[in-house]
Motif scaffolding. Structure first.
Motif, mmCIF file in Angstrom:
data_model
loop_
_atom_site.group_PDB
_atom_site.id
_atom_site.type_symbol
_atom_site.label_atom_id
_atom_site.label_comp_id
_atom_site.label_asym_id
_atom_site.label_seq_id
_atom_site.Cartn_x
_atom_site.Cartn_y
_atom_site.Cartn_z
ATOM 1 N N SER A 1 -34.935 7.581 26.958
ATOM 2 C CA SER A 1 -36.251 7.796 27.564
ATOM 3 C C SER A 1 -36.324 7.245 28.983
ATOM 4 O O SER A 1 -37.201 7.637 29.761
ATOM 5 C CB SER A 1 -37.346 7.158 26.703
ATOM 6 N N LEU A 2 -35.392 6.362 29.343
ATOM 7 C CA LEU A 2 -35.313 5.844 30.708
ATOM 8 C C LEU A 2 -34.219 6.531 31.517
ATOM 9 O O LEU A 2 -33.973 6.181 32.666
ATOM 10 C CB LEU A 2 -35.074 4.331 30.687
ATOM 11 N N GLY A 3 -33.550 7.514 30.889
ATOM 12 C CA GLY A 3 -32.528 8.267 31.595
ATOM 13 C C GLY A 3 -31.171 7.611 31.615
ATOM 14 O O GLY A 3 -30.354 7.887 32.503
ATOM 15 N N VAL A 4 -30.885 6.756 30.628
ATOM 16 C CA VAL A 4 -29.577 6.095 30.541
ATOM 17 C C VAL A 4 -28.720 6.838 29.522
ATOM 18 O O VAL A 4 -29.110 6.958 28.356
ATOM 19 C CB VAL A 4 -29.722 4.616 30.117
ATOM 20 N N PRO A 5 -27.558 7.366 29.930
ATOM 21 C CA PRO A 5 -26.696 8.081 28.980
ATOM 22 C C PRO A 5 -26.105 7.121 27.958
ATOM 23 O O PRO A 5 -25.924 5.930 28.228
ATOM 24 C CB PRO A 5 -25.610 8.683 29.865
ATOM 25 N N VAL A 6 -25.795 7.651 26.767
ATOM 26 C CA VAL A 6 -25.381 6.820 25.632
ATOM 27 C C VAL A 6 -23.991 7.212 25.154
ATOM 28 O O VAL A 6 -23.664 8.397 25.057
ATOM 29 C CB VAL A 6 -26.387 6.976 24.466
ATOM 30 N N VAL A 7 -23.189 6.201 24.854
ATOM 31 C CA VAL A 7 -21.927 6.381 24.133
ATOM 32 C C VAL A 7 -22.093 5.652 22.809
ATOM 33 O O VAL A 7 -22.351 4.443 22.789
ATOM 34 C CB VAL A 7 -20.722 5.816 24.909
ATOM 35 N N SER A 8 -21.968 6.371 21.699
ATOM 36 C CA SER A 8 -22.266 5.779 20.397
ATOM 37 C C SER A 8 -21.296 6.248 19.334
ATOM 38 O O SER A 8 -20.846 7.396 19.346
ATOM 39 C CB SER A 8 -23.687 6.159 19.967
ATOM 40 N N PHE A 9 -20.985 5.343 18.404
ATOM 41 C CA PHE A 9 -20.317 5.773 17.183
ATOM 42 C C PHE A 9 -21.270 6.681 16.405
ATOM 43 O O PHE A 9 -22.479 6.429 16.348
ATOM 44 C CB PHE A 9 -19.946 4.576 16.306
ATOM 45 N N ALA A 10 -20.730 7.724 15.808
ATOM 46 C CA ALA A 10 -21.530 8.641 14.987
ATOM 47 C C ALA A 10 -21.671 8.073 13.586
ATOM 48 O O ALA A 10 -21.242 8.660 12.592
ATOM 49 C CB ALA A 10 -20.877 10.019 14.958
ATOM 50 N N CYS A 11 -22.306 6.902 13.515
ATOM 51 C CA CYS A 11 -22.475 6.221 12.239
ATOM 52 C C CYS A 11 -23.602 6.889 11.457
ATOM 53 O O CYS A 11 -24.429 7.604 12.019
ATOM 54 C CB CYS A 11 -22.785 4.740 12.462
ATOM 55 N N PRO A 12 -23.646 6.686 10.146
ATOM 56 C CA PRO A 12 -24.814 7.149 9.386
ATOM 57 C C PRO A 12 -25.951 6.146 9.572
ATOM 58 O O PRO A 12 -25.723 4.950 9.444
ATOM 59 C CB PRO A 12 -24.304 7.143 7.942
ATOM 60 N N SER A 13 -27.148 6.590 9.814
ATOM 61 C CA SER A 13 -27.472 7.916 10.307
ATOM 62 C C SER A 13 -28.283 7.723 11.561
ATOM 63 O O SER A 13 -28.660 6.617 11.891
ATOM 64 C CB SER A 13 -28.278 8.689 9.251
ATOM 65 N N GLY A 14 -28.581 8.826 12.270
ATOM 66 C CA GLY A 14 -29.425 8.753 13.442
ATOM 67 C C GLY A 14 -28.799 9.255 14.724
ATOM 68 O O GLY A 14 -29.387 10.123 15.380
ATOM 69 N N PRO A 15 -27.636 8.713 15.124
ATOM 70 C CA PRO A 15 -27.057 9.187 16.388
ATOM 71 C C PRO A 15 -26.865 10.695 16.439
ATOM 72 O O PRO A 15 -27.108 11.321 17.475
ATOM 73 C CB PRO A 15 -25.717 8.435 16.444
ATOM 74 N N ARG A 16 -26.473 11.317 15.324
ATOM 75 C CA ARG A 16 -26.272 12.772 15.320
ATOM 76 C C ARG A 16 -27.595 13.525 15.484
ATOM 77 O O ARG A 16 -27.604 14.640 15.995
ATOM 78 C CB ARG A 16 -25.598 13.213 14.010
ATOM 79 N N ASP A 17 -28.709 12.925 15.028
ATOM 80 C CA ASP A 17 -30.014 13.579 15.170
ATOM 81 C C ASP A 17 -30.539 13.472 16.600
ATOM 82 O O ASP A 17 -31.404 14.247 16.995
ATOM 83 C CB ASP A 17 -31.034 12.943 14.222
ATOM 84 N N ILE A 18 -30.048 12.498 17.354
ATOM 85 C CA ILE A 18 -30.574 12.251 18.694
ATOM 86 C C ILE A 18 -29.671 12.837 19.783
ATOM 87 O O ILE A 18 -30.139 13.527 20.679
ATOM 88 C CB ILE A 18 -30.752 10.732 18.939
ATOM 89 N N ILE A 19 -28.370 12.563 19.697
ATOM 90 C CA ILE A 19 -27.438 12.886 20.782
ATOM 91 C C ILE A 19 -26.772 14.233 20.543
ATOM 92 O O ILE A 19 -26.301 14.519 19.439
ATOM 93 C CB ILE A 19 -26.346 11.793 20.886
ATOM 94 N N THR A 20 -26.722 15.044 21.591
ATOM 95 C CA THR A 20 -25.900 16.252 21.598
ATOM 96 C C THR A 20 -24.608 15.900 22.324
ATOM 97 O O THR A 20 -24.616 15.680 23.543
ATOM 98 C CB THR A 20 -26.614 17.416 22.294
ATOM 99 N N ASP A 21 -23.515 15.829 21.589
ATOM 100 C CA ASP A 21 -22.260 15.327 22.137
ATOM 101 C C ASP A 21 -21.820 16.118 23.360
ATOM 102 O O ASP A 21 -21.755 17.348 23.336
ATOM 103 C CB ASP A 21 -21.176 15.384 21.056
ATOM 104 N N GLY A 22 -21.527 15.378 24.439
ATOM 105 C CA GLY A 22 -21.043 15.996 25.660
ATOM 106 C C GLY A 22 -22.132 16.481 26.589
ATOM 107 O O GLY A 22 -21.836 16.876 27.724
ATOM 108 N N GLU A 23 -23.386 16.450 26.142
ATOM 109 C CA GLU A 23 -24.494 16.893 26.986
ATOM 110 C C GLU A 23 -25.333 15.717 27.484
ATOM 111 O O GLU A 23 -25.437 15.491 28.682
ATOM 112 C CB GLU A 23 -25.371 17.888 26.231
#
Length: 377
Positions: free
Chosen positions: A295-317
């Motif tokens: 929401s502040l415009g900071v890109p994220v690098v995250s493990f695709a742990c269960p659960s949540g990151p997959r619902d938020i991040i579009t990988d590579g975008e």
């Protein structure tokens, strides 16, 4: 409409407490009469500021005060506390005449539907089902954890609705017919990205606990530091793992590169001073820290742990999703963004746009719609 939330307390700086306080504040602005019913508040102030119109009641059960006793003493006091909890909560709910009672998976989870006060009952679950085994303690306490999980599973279909946070996790609860997905709302809302992404600074935010996997982050940073030694990693938080993490930092020779900054009263500014957000949790529910960063415009690098990151991040975008536990790839993705300012800014812009799916307005519309459907209002 009257809505009551049941929780251990609001004195902690945890994610569930923050979500509940934000939700309560948003509801009273919409004309809902909100009650927060705690068991262990003990006169302590809410860590996050509560609207003065939110009404708070503490049942004075004090589950946490019995933690240092022998097992047989713990068991006795636990069941005595449950008895008191049932009695006092039932009495208060019948007095308040609420329309909706919500449990955020506290000690009342297995028996709240048995209180016949006329209110509809909702259970909120803030972790993924696949993480329950990870949460279980070893030895005798683990047997107790399995018992509580069994009681919870037995109670779910007696709730009017069972709310989980992600579509990813919804696939794990197919045997229940009362499941709905309502994610948490983001904390910060702006009209444009705020972070400049110029400083050579990576940030992470969370309690210093095992579930956050900060030891994995430090291992990855050892690889990053060898290639790009002039960037720093700042971990904002506090917790029981501080000493062990600091020892790992020292033993890895990262004392001038990785910093355990402690908690911050201005976490927004910590994001704004940073160019990348990183998360290495073993599991989450829906990680608010990723929503805050985006929401502040900071890109994220995250493990695709269960659960949540997959619902938020579009990988590579708008960020990078890394297979859970792949230290080398996590380091490589961090290095990629650290070396490419244009890619950071492009991903940061897309992260900001993506975060608008989780505005307070959109999420609270989902809650109000659910409340109205359940009460026919």
């Amino acid at each position: 409409m009257k809505v009551a939330y049941c929780i251990l307390g609001t004195f902690s700086s945890g994610g569930i407490e923050r979500v509940l306080v934000n939700k309560a504040n948003a509801l009273v602005k919409r004309g809902v009469e909100v009650f927060i019913i705690t068991t262990d508040q003990n006169g302590r102030k809410s860590f996050y500021p509560l609207d003065e119109n939110v009404q708070c009641y503490d049942l004075n059960i004090n589950y946490l005060s019995r933690r240092n006793r022998f097992y047989w003493q713990k068991a006795y006091h636990f069941w005595n506390n449950i008895r008191l909890h049932k009695k006092r909560l039932a009495h208060l709910l019948k007095h308040l005449h609420v329309d909706i009672t919500v449990s955020v998976n506290g000690f009342e989870t297995s028996w709240l539907p048995d209180i016949h006060d006329g209110s509809k009952k909702i259970l909120e679950f803030h972790v993924a089902r696949s993480t329950l085994n990870f949460l279980q303690r070893p030895g005798l306490p683990g047997l107790f954890d399995r018992y509580l999980n069994h009681k919870m599973f037995s109670a779910i279909d007696r709730y009017d609705r069972f709310i989980i946070l992600t579509e990813e996790d919804a696939k794990n609860w197919k045997e229940y017919k009362n499941v709905e997905v309502i994610p948490n709302a983001k904390t910060f809302e702006y009209n444009s990205p705020m972070a400049l992404l110029e400083q050579k600074r990576v940030i992470s935010v969370g309690h210093y606990t095992r579930r956050k996997g900060f030891e994995r982050m430090i291992r990855a940073w050892s690889l990053v530091h060898k290639e790009i030694p002039d960037w720093t990693l700042h971990i904002i938080g506090e917790g029981e793992e501080r000493q062990r993490l600091q020892q790992q930092i020292e033993e890895s020779g990262l004392h001038d590169s990785v910093f355990l900054n402690g908690t911050s009263s201005d976490v927004k500014n910590e994001y704004l001073k940073s160019s990348i957000f990183v998360m290495t949790s073993y599991y989450e529910g829906l990680p608010m820290v990723i929503l805050e960063a985006e929401s502040l415009g900071v890109p994220v690098v995250s493990f695709a742990c269960p659960s949540g990151p997959r619902d938020i991040i579009t990988d590579g975008e708008d960020g990078f999703l890394v297979p859970n536990g792949n230290i080398e790839l996590l380091a490589a993705k961090l290095i990629e963004l650290m070396k490419d300012k244009d890619k950071r800014k492009e991903m940061g812009q897309k992260a900001f746009i993506n975060s608008n799916r989780f505005t307070e307005e959109r999420i609270m519309e989902k809650w109000m719609d659910l409340f109205n459907r359940l009460t026919n209002k």
